[in-house]
Design a protein around this motif. Structure first.
Motif, PDB file in Angstrom:
ATOM      1  N   TYR A 235      68.101 -35.305  33.951  1.00  0.00           N
ATOM      2  CA  TYR A 235      68.124 -36.738  33.802  1.00  0.00           C
ATOM      3  C   TYR A 235      68.175 -37.506  32.476  1.00  0.00           C
ATOM      4  N   VAL A 236      69.073 -38.111  31.906  1.00  0.00           N
ATOM      5  CA  VAL A 236      69.269 -38.636  30.715  1.00  0.00           C
ATOM      6  C   VAL A 236      68.603 -39.922  30.328  1.00  0.00           C
ATOM      7  N   ASP A 237      67.324 -39.782  30.229  1.00  0.00           N
ATOM      8  CA  ASP A 237      66.241 -41.022  29.915  1.00  0.00           C
ATOM      9  C   ASP A 237      65.956 -41.441  28.812  1.00  0.00           C
ATOM     10  N   GLN A 238      66.103 -40.512  27.690  1.00  0.00           N
ATOM     11  CA  GLN A 238      66.014 -40.366  26.391  1.00  0.00           C
ATOM     12  C   GLN A 238      64.325 -40.789  25.896  1.00  0.00           C
ATOM     13  N   HIS A 239      63.665 -39.795  26.517  1.00  0.00           N
ATOM     14  CA  HIS A 239      62.214 -40.250  26.507  1.00  0.00           C
ATOM     15  C   HIS A 239      61.774 -40.338  24.867  1.00  0.00           C
ATOM     16  N   ALA A 240      62.324 -39.767  23.993  1.00  0.00           N
ATOM     17  CA  ALA A 240      61.974 -39.424  22.529  1.00  0.00           C
ATOM     18  C   ALA A 240      63.205 -39.100  21.819  1.00  0.00           C
TER      19      ALA A 240
END
Length: 341
Positions: A235-240
């Motif tokens: 899941y490409v959520d760009q947490h950091a």
């Protein structure tokens, strides 16, 4: 023998001594051992070895950089302490490994950065904010940071059996995190349980069911072939956005002649921008390879990213307090983010 002749001989002898000393200094060789936690085909290893080869060549044999891979010397979490104690010459630890020494470094993992692309991180970390953090690390750990940080890429969420396709998909899942407690607080705010595990132990943790998923980059999944450990979804959520910090033990650094110090810095600086672009391409390639190996990739929509950030922002003040981040520093970082958008 006249006084004049004695004086001339003395000057000649002194000059010869100086020349011999200079020649000896120029001929002296210096060794720098670099410890990397990741394996030979990881982007950090490839990048550091490429820089080391260039530096070795341009120093005309005066510098010898030896790269030790796969945590054969130290795990990533132990690198900052080893550098500070002088038991390691050089390391390139992840930014997440520095938060326990410099609380303000945790600011880059706060919800304010969630979902933003790498250009936002560059705008903040390559500027005044990054320089402040760099100075604090150098003073605290007695190291020299030789230049700008290099990339690993965006940290996203990979899962074994639970496909995440929206903001509610994290609930009750055990997610492996690295370093900063800010990572844990973000996942907890989304309903997941965060588990801190060193990178070399991740495959076993997945295989034994200790965790259900991993927060990491496509590049790291590829380098460790985590599809063989059960990873099936991304899941490409760009947490950091994760980076690596090039650090040399201060005593060793101070022992290098000025021209070699300059060469270390200039060769590193020359390598940074190409490394960042190479990493971005490697990330895209690693994503394609993950898909080829059966991993189903879901990109979080802009709407979902905003929903996720809106759920995370209410915890930011508490995380700042828990991590002992200077609130005024965090405010300046948030302003820097807004200025970069």
């Amino acid at each position: 023998m006249t006084s004049r002749r004695i004086l001339l001989k003395s000057i000649a002898a002194l000059s010869a001594g100086v020349m011999l000393a200079s020649t000896a200094a120029a001929a002296e060789t210096y060794k720098i051992d670099v410890s990397l936690e990741t394996g030979p085909n990881h982007i950090r290893n490839i990048s550091v070895k490429k820089w080391a080869d260039a530096l070795n060549e341009q120093s005309n044999g005066r510098l010898k950089i030896n790269v030790f891979e796969g945590a054969s010397k130290f795990k990533g979490s132990s690198v900052p302490t080893a550098l500070a104690q002088g038991t390691l010459d050089m390391g390139v630890p992840g930014t997440w490994h520095l938060t326990k020494f410099i609380p303000d470094f945790g600011v880059i993992f706060l919800p304010m950065f969630f979902g933003h692309d790498r250009q936002v991180s560059y705008a903040v970390m390559d500027g005044e904010i990054g320089n402040e953090l760099r100075n604090k690390v150098e003073e605290k750990l007695n190291v020299k940071i030789v230049g700008r940080f290099i990339d690993i890429g965006g940290a996203i969420t990979f899962m074994k059996s639970q496909k995440i396709s929206g903001p509610d998909g994290y609930k009750s899942q055990r997610i492996r995190i690295a370093g900063s407690a800010a990572h844990a607080r973000r996942y907890e705010a989304l309903g997941a349980n965060a588990v801190k595990i060193s990178w070399p132990d991740v495959p076993q943790a997945l295989q034994t069911g200790m965790v259900d998923g991993v927060m990491t980059a496509f590049e790291s999944v590829r380098s460790a072939k985590l599809w063989d450990s059960g990873i099936k979804y991304a899941y490409v959520d760009q947490h950091a956005f994760h980076q690596y910090v090039p650090m040399i033990n201060r005593q060793l650094w101070d022992s290098l002649p000025a021209d070699l110090q300059a060469l270390v810095e200039t060769t590193w600086e020359k390598a940074v921008d190409p490394q960042r672009e190479f990493t971005a391409q490697r990330d895209a390639d690693a994503r394609a390879e993950a898909i080829k190996n059966g991993i189903i990739v879901v990109d979080a929509s802009a709407t979902d990213v905003e929903k996720l950030r809106s759920r995370l922002m209410p915890i930011q003040a508490d995380v700042i307090k828990e991590l002992r981040i200077d609130p005024s520093f965090a405010d300046r970082v948030q302003k820097a983010i807004k200025s970069s958008l």
